[in-house]
Design an enzyme around this catalytic site. Structure first.
Site, PDB file in Angstrom:
ATOM      1  N   PRO A   1       0.811  -1.225   0.000  1.00 49.04           N
ATOM      2  CA  PRO A   1       0.000   0.000   0.000  1.00 49.04           C
ATOM      3  C   PRO A   1       0.844   1.274   0.000  1.00 49.04           C
ATOM      4  O   PRO A   1       1.854   1.366   0.701  1.00 49.04           O
ATOM      5  CB  PRO A   1      -0.824  -0.118   1.282  1.00 49.04           C
ATOM      6  CG  PRO A   1      -0.895  -1.581   1.547  1.00 49.04           C
ATOM      7  CD  PRO A   1       0.409  -2.155   1.077  1.00 49.04           C
ATOM      8  N   CYS A   2       0.396   2.252  -0.777  1.00 53.34           N
ATOM      9  CA  CYS A   2       1.125   3.522  -0.883  1.00 53.34           C
ATOM     10  C   CYS A   2       0.480   4.617  -0.032  1.00 53.34           C
ATOM     11  O   CYS A   2       0.843   5.794  -0.163  1.00 53.34           O
ATOM     12  CB  CYS A   2       1.183   3.977  -2.339  1.00 53.34           C
ATOM     13  SG  CYS A   2      -0.434   4.367  -3.052  1.00 53.34           S
TER      14      CYS A   2
END
Length: 653
Positions: free
Chosen positions: A606-607
């Site tokens: 996840p960013c």
């Protein structure tokens, strides 16, 4: 207080002569306020007794009874007022409440007093908020407008709106200086017309470069940043970057400095504790290099074409992988390119010191998508997946060409996001454009273009803009039509899933080197697999999927992958799991023992804590979501160790 004065005035009028009463000055604030309630004047006549100021002020027996009754009423009122004043309310507010509610219902009086107090408190709080932003240099009128638009709780949104209003006003002023035909009436109502402006996005073309750069430097300086910080941010991010992007960059740099001292301790904690002695010489080398490197941090290339693109086949770059990184098994990790300072250094260091490949997907399709990839795949003899995708907006969305104005010079869309513009915004833009028969003035063009770039709006009619449909987003990202459609999945979920996915054509170009290596099929471990971007890329390349272990937290995304697997008649085995943190060494070894290990480990953690659009929890790899990168490394390390032991056993046998 008001009642006392009224009684005193009535008694004074009754006892005075005709001229004496006129000499008294009752023009006080209280008297004027009493007058506003329509109280009786001095020449009123009362039945049963008469107070007649005009005839000499004679008081008979009837009027004496009235005075006694009034005095009794005053005494009762005075006790009521004293009672509530003793509770901490001001005498003025109590008198007003008694006037409105009467003296008998004390509960109603108390309720009214509490309402007055709450209103006064809210007004005081609002006043402090206005004073706060006025002290930052914004006008009181502009601050009030921003608070009305955003409410008084979200100060970040208020500040962003104020910066937007300021930019719009500067734009109008610049236009007036070059002889704009905007009327003063339009200027005065500009904030009202565009009250839902919520930010500016990055521009592909630059107009009035010097002026824009100076304005941005001044804006950043007025926000408390140093000129040096502002200049470096504009140099790194580009002079056409928005204020929001520049402030994100500066905040990230400041945060990186504060976190540098903690990095060594954090890396030590997340490293796996159980390590085999003979298989980890690369780890010992990294242990000596745990601190922040003294050499320059990894810089983003310009243009962002990585080790080559289909449109630039002559760009041949040679690289030598560290010994510990050489595959198989192969690995392929992806995340946003514009991460806080030091993030890509850390990712590279954990992934066996492999140099990242930074690529903007605008060189593969009609939409930008700046990503970094760390992998140990060969970089020669790559080829694009067919058919080649549309490379411009007109090619991808041909029906928009008819309505596209000449002053909208976009040929590519910006990065596709997880959400889209509201109908309210597109309606506001339409109304703004309909005011002009011909080409709108520069200030309106600039506002419209900023919103178009931010939300990827396209022209669907005269003066009509609209967000992309989910089917159009699927096409731009390289997924098959209706890939995310149906099965109870809402439009909101479709946009969210697509916005977090791979750009398939880009990934397929990198993975194309595997086709000749695995003609009989590949065993894939897909971590954070989303809607199956890697699986779709391999399938489009014609690489059979023998065994796929897909790990994805979202049930919606897992459902999409399962549906695609069935619809494409895959002959291999799909095993889906929900949580990478529950994928331990025992479970991994059990899976690898069953089909001989993994050939490729793909993932993009996840960013959330890395992306520039996150202004609240952009904590880098230490964030609650983006720290899952360390699980990617943990799992990859287990896979590589198992493969090394397995190969050594085969050699012995």
């Amino acid at each position: 207080m008001r009642i006392h004065k009224f009684i005193y005035k009535s008694m004074k009028d009754a006892n005075s002569s005709g001229g004496e009463g006129d000499d008294i000055d009752w023009n006080t604030d209280d008297e004027l306020e009493i007058a506003s309630y329509g109280l009786p004047s001095s020449n009123m006549r009362l039945r049963g007794g008469e107070i007649n100021a005009e005839s000499g002020g004679e008081i008979n027996a009837g009027s004496t009874e009235i005075v006694k009754a009034t005095t009794s009423a005053v005494s009762l009122s005075s006790k009521t007022i004293d009672h509530f004043v003793g509770m901490g309310f001001s005498e003025e507010i109590v008198a007003r409440a008694v006037q409105e509610c009467g003296e008998e219902n004390t509960d109603l009086i108390l309720e009214t007093l509490l309402k007055y107090s709450a209103s006064s408190s809210a007004s005081s709080s609002n006043s402090k908020l206005v004073d706060h932003f006025v002290g930052m240099g914004f006008s009181e009128e502009m601050v009030a407008k921003a608070i009305q638009e955003n409410g008084d709780e979200n100060t970040d949104s208020i500040l962003e709106t104020l910066l937007t209003f300021t930019a719009v006003e500067k734009s109008l002023q610049a236009q007036n200086q070059v002889g704009s035909d905007l009327s003063s009436e339009y200027e005065g109502s500009f904030l009202d017309d565009f009250s839902d402006i919520d930010g500016f996005s990055e521009s592909e073309e630059t107009t009035n470069c010097a002026s824009d750069k100076e304005n941005k430097l001044l804006s950043l300086a007025s926000m408390g940043y140093t000129v040096e910080e502002a200049s470096i941010a504009m140099e790194r991010c580009g002079s056409d970057s928005t204020i929001a992007v520049l402030t994100d960059f500066i905040c990230a740099a400041q945060m990186a400095k504060a976190n540098d001292a903690l990095l060594e301790e954090i890396e030590e904690k997340v490293r796996p504790k159980k390590l085999c002695n003979d298989h980890h010489k690369h780890k010992k080398r990294r242990m000596l290099d745990q601190g922040i490197r003294e050499d320059e941090a990894i810089r983003l290339p310009n243009p962002m074409i990585g080790f080559g693109t289909p449109s630039d086949p002559d760009c041949v770059i040679h690289r030598k992988l560290p010994e510990a990184a050489v595959g198989p098994p192969y690995f392929y990790y992806e995340n946003v390119a514009l991460a806080p300072k030091g993030v890509w250094d850390t990712i590279s260091r954990f992934l066996y010191d492999v140099e990242p490949e930074f690529v903007d997907s605008k060189y593969f399709c009609a939409a930008a998508r700046k990503r970094g990839y760390v992998h140990n795949l060969p970089i020669n003899n790559r080829f694009p997946v067919l058919p080649l995708p549309a490379n411009t907006i007109y090619e991808a969305l041909p029906l928009t060409r008819r309505w596209w104005p000449e002053w909208d010079t976009r040929t590519k869309l910006n990065c596709l996001q997880t959400c889209v513009a509201s109908a309210k915004l597109t309606e506001r833009i339409r109304k703004a454009l309909e005011k002009y028969d011909n080409e709108p003035p520069y200030s309106v063009q600039k506002y419209v273009m900023d919103e178009c770039r931010k939300w990827n709006l396209v022209w669907v009619g005269r003066n009509k803009l609209a967000p992309l449909e989910p089917d159009e987003v699927e096409m731009l990202l390289g997924f098959p039509r209706n890939h995310t459609r149906g099965g109870g999945i809402s439009r909101t979920d479709r946009y969210k899933s697509l916005g977090n996915s791979f750009q398939v054509d880009t990934v397929a170009y990198h993975l194309s080197v595997l086709k000749d290596m695995f003609p009989r099929g590949i065993n894939l471990l897909s971590l954070f697999s989303g809607i199956g971007g890697a699986e779709v890329a391999l399938h489009r390349l014609g690489i059979p999927l023998k065994n796929v272990v897909s790990v994805e937290i979202s049930e919606v995304n897992r459902s999409i992958v399962r549906s695609w697997w069935e619809q494409t008649n895959q002959r291999g085995t799909l095993i889906d799991m929900a949580d990478v943190q529950q994928l331990n060494s025992d479970r991994l070894e059990q899976l690898m023992d069953s089909f001989g290990g993994f050939d490729l480990v793909v993932g993009g953690s996840p960013c959330n804590n890395l992306a520039g659009s996150n202004r609240y929890t952009r904590d880098g790899l230490e964030g609650s979501h983006s720290s899952l990168f360390y699980d990617y490394f943990r799992i990859l390390d287990i896979v590589k160790n198992w493969a090394q032991v397995y190969n050594e056993k085969k050699i012995v046998v």
